[in-house]
Design an enzyme around this catalytic site. Structure first.
Site, mmCIF file in Angstrom:
data_model
loop_
_atom_site.group_PDB
_atom_site.id
_atom_site.type_symbol
_atom_site.label_atom_id
_atom_site.label_comp_id
_atom_site.label_asym_id
_atom_site.label_seq_id
_atom_site.Cartn_x
_atom_site.Cartn_y
_atom_site.Cartn_z
ATOM 1 N N ILE B 22 -19.890 24.188 -12.437
ATOM 2 C CA ILE B 22 -21.131 24.853 -12.023
ATOM 3 C C ILE B 22 -21.596 24.424 -10.644
ATOM 4 C CG2 ILE B 22 -22.008 25.299 -14.360
ATOM 5 C CD1 ILE B 22 -23.993 22.899 -13.766
ATOM 6 N N GLN B 24 -20.517 21.961 -6.916
ATOM 7 C CA GLN B 24 -19.646 21.046 -6.190
ATOM 8 C C GLN B 24 -20.452 20.383 -5.099
ATOM 9 O OE1 GLN B 24 -15.583 21.779 -4.915
ATOM 10 N NE2 GLN B 24 -16.008 19.598 -4.638
ATOM 11 N N GLY B 25 -20.543 19.075 -5.155
ATOM 12 C CA GLY B 25 -21.254 18.358 -4.101
ATOM 13 C C GLY B 25 -20.253 17.641 -3.216
ATOM 14 N N ALA B 26 -20.766 16.840 -2.301
ATOM 15 C CA ALA B 26 -19.894 16.107 -1.390
ATOM 16 C C ALA B 26 -19.044 15.112 -2.168
ATOM 17 C CB ALA B 26 -20.734 15.375 -0.352
ATOM 18 N N GLU B 27 -19.633 14.582 -3.218
ATOM 19 C CA GLU B 27 -18.967 13.480 -3.907
ATOM 20 C C GLU B 27 -18.448 13.854 -5.286
ATOM 21 O OE1 GLU B 27 -19.673 9.027 -5.073
ATOM 22 O OE2 GLU B 27 -21.462 9.979 -4.266
ATOM 23 N N ALA B 28 -19.127 14.776 -5.943
ATOM 24 C CA ALA B 28 -18.797 15.039 -7.340
ATOM 25 C C ALA B 28 -18.749 16.529 -7.649
ATOM 26 C CB ALA B 28 -19.830 14.362 -8.248
ATOM 27 N N VAL B 29 -18.007 16.851 -8.695
ATOM 28 C CA VAL B 29 -17.989 18.205 -9.233
ATOM 29 C C VAL B 29 -18.709 18.147 -10.571
ATOM 30 C CG1 VAL B 29 -16.532 20.180 -9.767
ATOM 31 C CG2 VAL B 29 -15.679 18.412 -8.248
ATOM 32 N N VAL B 30 -19.573 19.148 -10.807
ATOM 33 C CA VAL B 30 -20.349 19.138 -12.043
ATOM 34 C C VAL B 30 -19.900 20.293 -12.940
ATOM 35 C CG1 VAL B 30 -22.674 19.320 -13.034
ATOM 36 C CG2 VAL B 30 -22.313 18.029 -10.924
ATOM 37 N N ASP B 160 -31.852 11.377 -2.538
ATOM 38 C CA ASP B 160 -31.542 12.781 -2.221
ATOM 39 C C ASP B 160 -32.529 13.675 -2.958
ATOM 40 O OD1 ASP B 160 -30.281 15.051 -1.278
ATOM 41 O OD2 ASP B 160 -28.734 15.039 -2.831
HETATM 42 N N1 LIG Z 1 -28.370 16.715 -16.331
HETATM 43 C C1 LIG Z 1 -28.294 17.940 -15.784
HETATM 44 N N2 LIG Z 1 -28.826 18.995 -16.407
HETATM 45 C C2 LIG Z 1 -28.737 20.229 -15.867
HETATM 46 N N3 LIG Z 1 -28.126 20.504 -14.711
HETATM 47 C C3 LIG Z 1 -27.584 19.497 -14.033
HETATM 48 C C4 LIG Z 1 -27.629 18.160 -14.528
HETATM 49 N N4 LIG Z 1 -26.985 17.376 -13.641
HETATM 50 C C5 LIG Z 1 -26.560 18.182 -12.652
HETATM 51 N N5 LIG Z 1 -26.914 19.465 -12.871
HETATM 52 C C6 LIG Z 1 -26.638 20.636 -12.023
HETATM 53 O O1 LIG Z 1 -25.561 20.355 -11.157
HETATM 54 C C7 LIG Z 1 -25.990 20.360 -9.801
HETATM 55 C C8 LIG Z 1 -25.288 19.277 -9.016
HETATM 56 O O2 LIG Z 1 -25.457 18.045 -9.666
HETATM 57 P P1 LIG Z 1 -25.504 16.686 -8.841
HETATM 58 O O3 LIG Z 1 -24.163 16.514 -8.197
HETATM 59 O O4 LIG Z 1 -25.790 15.610 -9.863
HETATM 60 O O5 LIG Z 1 -26.607 16.894 -7.845
HETATM 61 C C9 LIG Z 1 -27.491 20.169 -9.869
HETATM 62 O O6 LIG Z 1 -28.160 20.725 -8.764
HETATM 63 C C10 LIG Z 1 -27.838 20.900 -11.155
HETATM 64 O O7 LIG Z 1 -27.943 22.288 -10.953
#
Ligand SMILES: Nc1ncnc2c1ncn2[C@@H]1O[C@H](COP(=O)(O)O)[C@@H](O)[C@H]1O
Lengths: 178, 263
Positions: B22, B24-30, B160
């Protein structure tokens, strides 16, 4: 008895059962170190199903990535339940202290990934009354003070709900040794 | 999202535990998953994965991934112990491989207004026939300020703090009351640095100005109101610290302005 598999580890069958009024604790304790393939856990140190499964999940994670630290799944279960890296500390979760409420955990590698029917004979050595393994049953008879000491929970942490207490235990288990 | 990163995650999880990327950040994929990794519960769960970085030496990369994964997990467990502070629950942590399982927070906003982070929430009230100054918005922003106040007062910084990293969850069945949660502590730290706190506040202010400029002044005022409330609970000591943080916040803001005039 509950037989299940984690979705990520389809080739491991996990059997867990809770026994109360166990009459042969001494006999089990004598066998626990050597001849028993499954883990015997002092049920009064288990507050929730989540606490138990979160430790078993770590056992399989560490096993799969070759970082298993003890000789067997059974001792590894105790170790992963413990909040300390010391194997001797983890014995507290075993039968070191007398308790007639015992949780048995068996992790078995299988060749297929279908759920078999519970094999009621695996824990037959345990002479006790089989009880339902569910949160209410566990938390009611749990020794929360000892758990607090083991997991180093500060007295300022006074959760309002049982799931918050359980969450603190999962936190400790997941971060143990890291 | 790179194919080999996805392939790696799918192999690790096996087909038994399907996930959907859902973000993709600089460091991690979620990812989200409908299955819990170890409980029979179904619902929605978050998996956060830090893939290896090819430009780093493999052994350094491994150590860094482990360090950062543990860092984020440990921070979440410490923040959970702070009364009143709302952060996602840690479900599991496989630090050696860079995986964190977390509770999923938030929901879809009504009428296709997107995921319930603060940014989309404010948009919802600013568009169509919403009232951007209604009491729900005011209450929610004050609660957001309180969350940041609790974080800072207890000696932590987010690192952040954008309006996407604040997720709103409906409190109970009451449709109009929202509980803010702070998410993504990948850059978070245990620090009492006034500078870092000032920067947290500044980053959020910028985020609000850039997406909700017409209402930003009132919004930021409400945020600071909630923030101050927490500090003011602690009497004179609280007032002193509050002054320190707000003073630094203004300095950071001024620096930011100068920089944007030059740049
Ligand atoms: N615990 C969580 N519950 C719901 N959405 C999340 C959660 N953690 C991350 N996300 C979604 O994933 C995106 C990137 O996550 P992050 O890399 O942790 O900033 C966030 O902007 C949220 O849209």
């Amino acid at each position: 008895m509950i037989v299940s598999r984690f979705p990520q580890f389809p080739h491991y069958e996990i059997s867990i059962a809770l026994y109360e009024d166990v009459t042969n604790v001494e006999e089990l304790r004598a066998k626990a170190n050597s001849s028993l393939p499954f883990a015997l856990i002092n049920a009064s140190l288990v507050f929730s199903v989540e606490q138990l499964y979160s430790a078993v999940y770590r056992v399989l994670i560490e096993h799969t990535y070759n970082k298993i630290q003890t000789a067997s799944f059974s001792s590894e279960c105790l170790l992963r339940l413990s909040a300390s890296t010391k194997v001797s500390e983890s014995q507290k979760f075993g039968l070191k202290y007398p308790s007639n409420r015992i949780i048995c955990v068996n992790i078995e590698e299988t060749t297929d990934d279908s759920i078999e029917r519970p094999d009621e004979t695996i824990f037959e050595l345990v002479k006790g009354k089989s009880a339902v393994l569910e949160d209410e049953n566990l938390s009611k008879k749990c020794d929360a003070d000892t758990l607090r000491k083991i997991y180093k929970l500060d007295q300022t942490f006074q959760p309002e709900r049982p799931d918050e207490f359980s969450r603190a235990l999962v936190n400790a288990i997941q971060l143990r040794g890291l | 999202m790179s194919e080999d990163v996805l392939a790696k995650v799918y192999e690790y999880l096996t087909p038994g535990l399907p996930v959907v990327p859902i973000a993709q950040g600089a460091e991690a994929v979620v990812f989200t998953s409908e299955k819990h990794p170890y409980l029979p519960n179904s619902g929605k769960f978050i998996l956060k994965y830090r893939p290896p970085k090819r430009y780093r030496h493999p052994s350094i990369d491994k150590a860094l991934t482990k360090h950062r994964t543990i860092g984020e997990a440990r921070l979440l467990t410490k923040l959970f112990l702070i009364e009143g502070l709302k952060v996602p629950k840690l479900i599991a942590c496989d630090a050696y491989n860079g995986y964190l399982w977390l509770e999923f927070l938030g929901e879809e906003l009504p009428h296709g207004k997107g995921f319930s982070n603060l940014k989309n929430f404010l948009w919802m009230y600013a568009t169509d026939d919403g009232d951007p100054y209604c009491s729900i918005v005011e209450e929610t922003l004050k609660k957001v300020g309180q969350q940041i106040g609790l974080l800072h007062w207890n000696g932590y910084c987010h690192g952040d703090l954008t309006s996407s990293n604040i997720v709103l969850s409906r409190s109970g069945k009451n449709e109009t009351s929202w509980q803010p949660y702070l998410i993504d502590f990948g850059l978070g730290s245990t620090t009492d640095s006034v500078e870092d706190k000032g920067v947290d506040l500044y980053v959020l202010e910028r985020a609000i100005i850039s997406t909700h400029s017409a209402h930003a002044e009132a919004y930021n005022e409400w945020l600071l109101k909630g923030f101050s409330e927490i500090y003011k609970r602690y009497g004179d000591a609280g007032e002193v610290k509050l002054k320190e943080v707000t003073k630094r916040f203004q300095e950071v803001r001024l620096r930011g302005r100068k920089r944007s005039m030059i740049g």
